[in-house]
Write a protein that holds these residues in place. Structure first.
Motif, PDB file in Angstrom:
ATOM      1  N   THR A 285      23.115  13.760 -11.097  1.00  0.00           N
ATOM      2  CA  THR A 285      24.076  14.843 -11.204  1.00  0.00           C
ATOM      3  C   THR A 285      23.920  15.732  -9.985  1.00  0.00           C
ATOM      4  OG1 THR A 285      23.828  14.750 -13.588  1.00  0.00           O
ATOM      5  CG2 THR A 285      24.908  16.693 -12.688  1.00  0.00           C
TER       6      THR A 285
ATOM      7  N   THR B  59      22.518  19.399  -9.777  1.00  0.00           N
ATOM      8  CA  THR B  59      21.648  19.651 -10.921  1.00  0.00           C
ATOM      9  C   THR B  59      20.276  19.031 -10.707  1.00  0.00           C
ATOM     10  OG1 THR B  59      23.542  19.696 -12.407  1.00  0.00           O
ATOM     11  CG2 THR B  59      21.383  19.360 -13.412  1.00  0.00           C
ATOM     12  N   ASN B  60      20.251  17.742 -10.405  1.00  0.00           N
ATOM     13  CA  ASN B  60      18.940  17.117 -10.230  1.00  0.00           C
ATOM     14  C   ASN B  60      18.685  16.601  -8.820  1.00  0.00           C
ATOM     15  OD1 ASN B  60      20.826  15.079 -10.874  1.00  0.00           O
ATOM     16  ND2 ASN B  60      19.261  13.745 -11.703  1.00  0.00           N
TER      17      ASN B  60
ATOM     18  N   ARG C 113      14.694  14.163 -11.238  1.00  0.00           N
ATOM     19  CA  ARG C 113      14.673  15.283 -10.289  1.00  0.00           C
ATOM     20  C   ARG C 113      14.243  14.754  -8.920  1.00  0.00           C
ATOM     21  NH1 ARG C 113      11.745  16.945 -14.349  1.00  0.00           N
ATOM     22  NH2 ARG C 113       9.849  17.123 -13.092  1.00  0.00           N
TER      23      ARG C 113
END
Length: 134
Positions: free
Chosen positions: A32, A35-36, A8
């Motif tokens: 991604t 997403t992260n 993250r």
């Protein structure tokens, strides 16, 4: 070895083009996109996003308004969410003066990269910093 697919990351920079470039580089490393990888356009927005996402890594510019990168990290380290005091920060900036580098280290920046950033340099710096923080 860093698993970029689950890492993250919050990217904080007032230049939308640079954020997109950095996001693209991180995607090439296996992150991604969407997403992260979370983006913020300044330090104030970065504080909000970090509290929301609880990142494992922050990539942050220094020269931003209204809250610059040095003030951002000072405020971040005083935040009350778990990990705020220890989340690794890489300053990504065009300011390479020795005083700026020293200030960044003094406030808790774990690493320093000067723009433009090469993919290999970014990967090496992330892996090195995360290895030290674990």
């Amino acid at each position: 070895m860093v698993d970029f697919s689950t890492l993250r990351i919050v990217v904080i920079d007032d230049d939308a083009f640079f954020r997109a470039t950095l996001r693209q580089q991180l995607s090439r490393l296996g992150c991604t996109d969407g997403t992260n990888i979370v983006e913020a356009g300044d330090g104030a927005e970065g504080l909000v996003e970090c509290a929301r996402v609880r990142p494992e890594l922050i990539l942050c510019d220094i020269a931003m308004e209204p809250i610059n990168g040095l003030e951002f990290i000072s405020q971040l380290r005083r935040a009350e969410w778990a990990g705020a005091t220890t989340v690794p920060v890489i300053f990504v900036t065009s300011h390479s003066e020795i005083d700026t580098v020293r200030q960044a280290a003094r406030v808790g920046g774990g690493a320093f990269l000067v723009k433009p950033i090469l993919l290999r340099t970014l990967k090496d710096k992330i892996e090195s910093l995360l290895a030290k923080s674990n």
